[in-house]
Scaffold this active site. Structure first.
Site, PDB file in Angstrom:
ATOM      1  N   TYR A 129       1.137  -1.266   0.069  1.00  0.00           N
ATOM      2  CA  TYR A 129       0.345   0.042  -0.191  1.00  0.00           C
ATOM      3  C   TYR A 129       0.828   0.806  -0.003  1.00  0.00           C
ATOM      4  CZ  TYR A 129      -2.573   3.368   1.929  1.00  0.00           C
ATOM      5  OH  TYR A 129      -3.611   4.748   2.351  1.00  0.00           O
ATOM      6  N   LEU A 130       1.825   1.184   0.913  1.00  0.00           N
ATOM      7  CA  LEU A 130       2.373   2.682   0.615  1.00  0.00           C
ATOM      8  C   LEU A 130       3.176   2.800   0.090  1.00  0.00           C
ATOM      9  CD1 LEU A 130       3.740   2.299   4.429  1.00  0.00           C
ATOM     10  CD2 LEU A 130       1.720   3.858   3.574  1.00  0.00           C
TER      11      LEU A 130
END
Length: 218
Positions: A129-130
């Site tokens: 996600y990051l």
């Protein structure tokens, strides 16, 4: 202003739509599910049904033509796997930004995440996600045709907004109510002097308008 929001049914987006509509802006929200349309109308926004995971750049650009600003507030959301982090948090953001360029939209604000980093290592969902968020931000920053601002909120909460925030290039970690994120976005859309900035946002002591004007002067 006419403002188009990607991820129009998201928790932050619905709050933002209400704020923008209340101040007299014309707001459209892009949604994937037709059954979400009534929620957008209740918030004062025009629902636009379009799946950003399958649409072409031209299809998205068509929905963006005539807009003064675009806000990317979409996300795969909690509970989604790594594949949708890439298709929504990265690919849909890239698509939306490219479409904004094609449509001639100048002002562009993307809701990112604190810790977003295209060089983030690891295969856990949060790592992916990051990394996806970081890659999307990096792409947006290459688009000279956009007056872009990247907003990276801290830990999102559903607490009532205080209207008091800390908005800086680096704030350190901390919580921030979604109400206050929406309020900051509404100010940023209207403050092109923040173009070219990547900003972190947490709860703080400065009124939203003051925080945005202050960072715009840097």
């Amino acid at each position: 202003m006419r403002i188009v929001i990607a991820g129009g049914h998201g928790q932050i987006a619905l709050r933002l739509e209400r704020l923008l509509a209340a101040r007299g802006d014309e707001v459209a929200g892009i949604i994937r599910k037709p059954e979400q349309a009534d929620d957008l109308r209740a918030a004062g926004a025009e629902p636009v049904v379009l799946d950003l995971e399958s649409a072409s750049v031209e299809e998205v650009a068509e929905r963006l033509r005539g807009a003064d600003a675009a806000v990317f507030a979409a996300g795969a959301g909690p509970g989604s796997g790594t594949a949708r982090k890439d298709t929504v948090d990265k690919a849909a953001a890239v698509l939306f930004a490219d479409a904004a360029v094609r449509a001639g939209v100048g002002r562009f604000v993307i809701v990112s995440s604190m810790g977003a980093d295209p060089r983030r290592e690891g295969d856990e969902v949060f790592d992916v996600y990051l990394r996806a968020k970081g890659e999307a931000d990096a792409h947006v920053r290459t688009l000279d045709a956009l007056d872009w601002t990247v907003l990276r909120p801290g830990q999102l909460t559903n607490d009532a907004g205080t209207g008091l925030v800390r908005l800086e290039a680096h704030t350190g970690r901390g919580p921030i109510p979604r109400d206050d994120v929406a309020a900051v976005l509404a100010e940023l859309v209207d403050t092109p002097a923040t173009a070219g900035l990547t900003l972190e946002l947490i709860g703080g002591s400065a009124p939203v308008s003051v925080a945005v004007k202050s960072i715009a002067g840097n």
